[in-house]
Design a protein around this motif. Sequence first.
Motif, PDB file in Angstrom:
ATOM      1  N   THR A   1       0.729  -1.296  -0.001  1.00 38.79           N
ATOM      2  CA  THR A   1      -0.150   0.042   0.036  1.00 38.79           C
ATOM      3  C   THR A   1       0.886   1.102   0.061  1.00 38.79           C
ATOM      4  O   THR A   1       0.332   2.399  -0.241  1.00 38.79           O
ATOM      5  CB  THR A   1      -0.938  -0.094   1.307  1.00 38.79           C
ATOM      6  N   GLY A   2       2.173   1.245   0.437  1.00 41.83           N
ATOM      7  CA  GLY A   2       3.185   2.343   0.433  1.00 41.83           C
ATOM      8  C   GLY A   2       4.138   2.418  -1.020  1.00 41.83           C
ATOM      9  O   GLY A   2       3.661   1.820  -1.923  1.00 41.83           O
ATOM     10  N   ILE A   3       4.910   3.304  -0.657  1.00 45.75           N
ATOM     11  CA  ILE A   3       6.000   3.456  -1.741  1.00 45.75           C
ATOM     12  C   ILE A   3       7.117   2.668  -1.328  1.00 45.75           C
ATOM     13  O   ILE A   3       7.810   2.873  -0.332  1.00 45.75           O
ATOM     14  CB  ILE A   3       6.241   4.863  -1.811  1.00 45.75           C
ATOM     15  N   THR A   4       7.468   1.962  -2.456  1.00 45.30           N
ATOM     16  CA  THR A   4       8.828   1.077  -2.082  1.00 45.30           C
ATOM     17  C   THR A   4      10.172   1.636  -1.823  1.00 45.30           C
ATOM     18  O   THR A   4      10.439   2.649  -2.591  1.00 45.30           O
ATOM     19  CB  THR A   4       8.886   0.127  -3.339  1.00 45.30           C
ATOM     20  N   ILE A   5      10.789   1.584  -0.761  1.00 48.48           N
ATOM     21  CA  ILE A   5      11.979   2.143  -0.492  1.00 48.48           C
ATOM     22  C   ILE A   5      13.156   1.224  -0.663  1.00 48.48           C
ATOM     23  O   ILE A   5      14.158   1.455  -1.218  1.00 48.48           O
ATOM     24  CB  ILE A   5      12.004   2.707   0.855  1.00 48.48           C
ATOM     25  N   ASP A   6      13.010   0.062  -0.020  1.00 47.99           N
ATOM     26  CA  ASP A   6      14.021  -1.112   0.080  1.00 47.99           C
ATOM     27  C   ASP A   6      15.632  -0.444   0.290  1.00 47.99           C
ATOM     28  O   ASP A   6      16.391  -0.632  -0.666  1.00 47.99           O
ATOM     29  CB  ASP A   6      14.100  -1.865  -1.021  1.00 47.99           C
TER      30      ASP A   6
END
Length: 275
Positions: free
Chosen positions: A144-149
């Motif tokens: 549901t969020g913005i991928t950071i990894d």
Amino acid sequence: MEILNIEAIRIPTITDIIDIVILAYIIYKLLVLIKGTRAMQMIAGIALLFFASFLSGVFHLNTLKTVIDSTISFLPIAVIVLFQYEIRKILARMGTYSFIKNHESIEEHIIEQILKAANMLSKEKKGGLIVIERGQGLGQYIETGITIDAKISFDLIINIFEPKTALHDGAIIISKGRIAAASCLLPLSSNPHLPPHFGTRHRAGIGITEETDAIAIIISEETGKISFAKNGTIMHYKDKSFEGMKNHLIGLLEMENKKGSKKNLLGKIKEAFKK
């Protein structure tokens, strides 16, 4: 005079004792899961129905007993419909539960980076919500969020929660020792006993720990207070020392501290029955 037949009295075996202990532990865990939820109130209502049925039978109130018994006959279906949230939560916990916890450990220096960032956000009264994955995967919430990894660092966490930036709303989720995603949407707690002043951030932090075994760190934007949530329960951080807060989080994560004072299996079982 009736003579008591000693031979008819069955001496409990080791198997019987183990059977009773396991059943008692299962009932205890179920009660812990539904404590403070509307399910507890419904269970009280169901118990009242059975008691009313018993009393109506004792006093021969046949019409009342017929109505109550007819209502009770529909209870299995009603339980499934009314308790669907609690049943889903229990099944999810059962699928990831083990007596010996096998959570992926987080290195101590990573915990320090997280807590230093939480302390800074607290001092500057900037809201934040950090969720740490444990045994149960948080993939559906990460999506549901913005991928950071990205590697966990003090600076990155501070920048994510900087007001008026694109990522400051929602939560960051830490998975496998890395920041998996930011601006994640979490389920809000429906616990009716939460204080009315709790906003979306606190309800989301509590909600994710009701649905999963994750740990949530909540920094209040209004007061700057740091709180921890686990198993649907929120704990306000009172120890002002950084070391105290770090040891508290390590305890919540059930990790081994510097002295290696990790509880063994027998110790955990004893502790569970003392509660």
